[in-house]
Design a protein around this motif. Structure first.
Motif: not given
Length: 195
Positions: A32-38, A66-71, A104-105
């Motif tokens: 499992x590889x985790x990709x986190x956004x808070x 970052x939660x603001x990184x919608x790209x 947000x992301x």
């Protein structure tokens, strides 16, 4: 062994410990590889509810956004994942997901998960629930999300808050077919009565 990329969202509801414990458990899970956004609210609640530092929570994940990184990569359906878990899921985040309001992301990644037909598990943490909350959960389920509030199962006879958290986290992992020893499995009525 195939690698499962799993997106973990921690939003601003009470109960950030569920997301933290989930990251810990997934870190110990092979493949499992985790990709986190808070979210910003999630970061506030980490400070208010736990002794954790945000950077230490982020260090539990393989990739952090970052939660603001919608790209970010997880904002695109072309980035293949095994799905997403939002734990805890605030009503604000639930409302954004249900209304496809991807400002947000975290909400965008959840929207992408749904549109790609991938598993989206939401752990809303609010009580009591008014009709608007219930409507949002109902609509999320109609859209294909699995709504899994962190409601303790007392048949496991928990002794500590950690036991309760672990049971919920284990059940969230079950929804992705991930093996864990965090869940005390129901042995059936006769076996339970003997204990």
């Amino acid at each position: 062994m195939n690698l499962m990329r799993l997106i973990i969202g921690i939003s601003g509801a009470s109960g950030v410990i569920y997301g933290i414990r989930l990251l810990q458990a997934l870190r110990e899970t092979d493949g499992v590889e985790t990709h986190l956004v808070i979210s910003n609210g999630g970061k506030v609640n980490i400070a208010l509810e736990t002794d954790w530092k945000v950077r230490d929570v982020e260090a539990l994940a393989d990739v952090v956004y970052s939660d603001s990184d919608v790209a970010a990569t997880i904002a695109s359906g072309s980035f293949r994942t095994g799905g997403m878990i939002v734990a805890p899921c605030s009503m604000k985040t639930l409302g954004a997901i249900v209304n496809s309001y991807a400002a947000n992301l975290l909400a965008r990644a959840a929207d992408v998960t749904l549109k790609e037909g991938r598993r989206l598990v939401l752990a809303p943490r609010e009580t009591p629930l008014h009709a608007g909350h219930l409507r949002l959960m109902h609509e999320a389920a109609l859209m294909g999300a699995i709504v899994a509030p962190p409601v303790p199962g007392f048949y496991a006879k928990p002794d500590t808050v950690e036991d309760i958290v672990n049971h919920t986290v284990g059940r969230l992992m079950d929804l992705f077919g991930l093996e864990t020893d965090l869940v005390r499995r129901w042995p059936g009525g006769k076996a339970a009565a003997k204990n």
